[in-house]
Design a protein around this motif. Structure first.
Motif, short mmCIF file in Angstrom:
data_model
loop_
_atom_site.label_atom_id
_atom_site.label_comp_id
_atom_site.label_asym_id
_atom_site.label_seq_id
_atom_site.Cartn_x
_atom_site.Cartn_y
_atom_site.Cartn_z
N LYS A 119 0.83 -1.20 0.00
CA LYS A 119 0.00 0.00 0.00
C LYS A 119 0.87 1.26 0.00
CE LYS A 119 -4.27 -1.69 2.16
NZ LYS A 119 -5.14 -1.31 1.04
N SER A 120 1.95 1.23 0.77
CA SER A 120 2.83 2.39 0.86
C SER A 120 3.52 2.68 -0.48
CB SER A 120 3.88 2.17 1.95
OG SER A 120 3.28 2.01 3.22
N SER A 171 1.68 10.46 2.83
CA SER A 171 0.75 9.40 2.48
C SER A 171 1.14 8.09 3.17
CB SER A 171 0.74 9.19 0.96
OG SER A 171 0.22 10.33 0.30
N VAL A 172 2.43 7.80 3.21
CA VAL A 172 2.90 6.59 3.89
C VAL A 172 2.59 6.67 5.38
CG1 VAL A 172 4.93 5.22 4.48
CG2 VAL A 172 4.69 6.16 2.18
N TRP A 245 9.15 9.53 11.03
CA TRP A 245 7.74 9.48 11.43
C TRP A 245 6.98 8.47 10.59
CZ3 TRP A 245 5.03 11.02 15.48
CH2 TRP A 245 5.53 12.04 16.30
N ALA A 246 7.19 8.49 9.27
CA ALA A 246 6.50 7.54 8.39
C ALA A 246 6.89 6.11 8.73
CB ALA A 246 6.84 7.85 6.93
N ALA A 247 8.18 5.86 8.96
CA ALA A 247 8.64 4.52 9.31
C ALA A 247 8.07 4.08 10.65
CB ALA A 247 10.17 4.49 9.34
N ALA A 248 7.98 5.00 11.60
CA ALA A 248 7.45 4.66 12.93
C ALA A 248 5.99 4.25 12.86
CB ALA A 248 7.63 5.85 13.87
N PHE A 249 5.20 4.97 12.08
CA PHE A 249 3.78 4.62 11.97
C PHE A 249 3.59 3.31 11.22
CE2 PHE A 249 2.69 8.94 13.31
CZ PHE A 249 1.54 8.69 14.04
#
Length: 262
Positions: A119-120, A171-172, A245-249
């Motif tokens: 999805k990402s 978006s990610v 932040w994107a990687a953490a979520f």
């Protein structure tokens, strides 16, 4: 005396693995689902309209002759367009939970991390490509509305790419957030809190610690990255913070999906 003949038990044949699986197959499935929905086109057209109108309005009230024609597009991204693009990414997850099609998705792609990565890749790639187009629209609309401005091709091109990358990473981040929350109302509320409300609250507290903390939230990091100026910590650090932040979520969403939707 008749002899009793025994036959060895039949060995079941191994079920052949379908071709086109793995991550490429998951990405192809997400791509098909994304473009088969009318809402995708509605969101993209809305994002283009928001960019043109907002950048034009910002360009009208900008009276700095040294400002770049890309400045209105950057501000329009932060104060409007990013939420439309993020909503598209959000619905790619929450829409499946609302309709129950998430069950089919997880049956076809049982690896939760692979599903989220697919999805990402799909939504992030689309957001980047669309972001380039939106940035060009913003530069054209904002520049046309400005009384006076500067135009440097290398700087404008850099800003266009920065806007596109910002939208892709957001978006990610939103995909991870939506996978954790699951509902559209909850996800959009959490996104507004993270991007707008929490930074405002932190900056209103008369303490340097909270003011400094607000500068490391996604919105401030994205603004620093797109601003291309070392007002706080510079664009490179802003990009790294946004990636973190994107990687953490995404990591948090993977853990939650494995425990909750096993």
């Amino acid at each position: 005396m008749s002899s009793l003949t025994t036959h060895p038990a039949a060995t079941p044949r191994a079920t052949p693995r379908p071709s086109g699986g793995g991550l490429p197959g998951a990405v192809a499935a997400e791509w098909t689902k994304l473009w088969s929905l009318r809402s995708t086109w509605y969101f993209l057209l809305t994002a283009a309209a928001v960019m043109a109108v907002t950048a034009g309005c910002i360009g009208t009230v900008t009276h700095d002759a040294t400002a770049s024609v890309a400045r209105p597009a950057t501000l329009a991204t932060v104060y409007g367009v990013e939420f439309v693009v993020a909503a598209l990414a959000m619905l790619s997850v929450t829409g499946e939970y609302a309709t129950g099609s998430i069950t089919n998705t997880l049956q076809c792609v049982p690896n939760r991390a692979r599903m989220l990565v697919a999805k990402s890749i799909t939504l992030g790639g689309v957001a980047f490509a669309v972001g380039v187009v939106l940035a060009v629209i913003g530069v054209a609309a904002g520049g046309a509305a400005m009384d006076a401005s500067t135009f440097e091709m290398s700087y404008v091109a850099g800003q266009v790419l920065a806007i596109a990358l910002h939208l892709a990473l957001l978006s990610v981040l939103t995909i991870g957030l939506a996978a954790i929350v699951r509902s559209s109302a909850g996800a959009i509320t959490a996104l507004f809190l993270l991007l707008l409300i929490v930074p405002m609250i932190l900056q209103s507290i008369p303490a340097d610690f909270f003011t400094d903390l607000a500068q490391f939230l996604p919105q401030a990091a994205g603004s620093q990255f797109m601003a291309d100026e070392a007002e706080l910590y510079g664009p490179v650090t802003g990009l790294l913070i946004l990636v973190a932040w994107a990687a953490a979520f995404l990591t948090g969403a993977t853990v939650v999906l494995r425990r909750r939707d096993a």
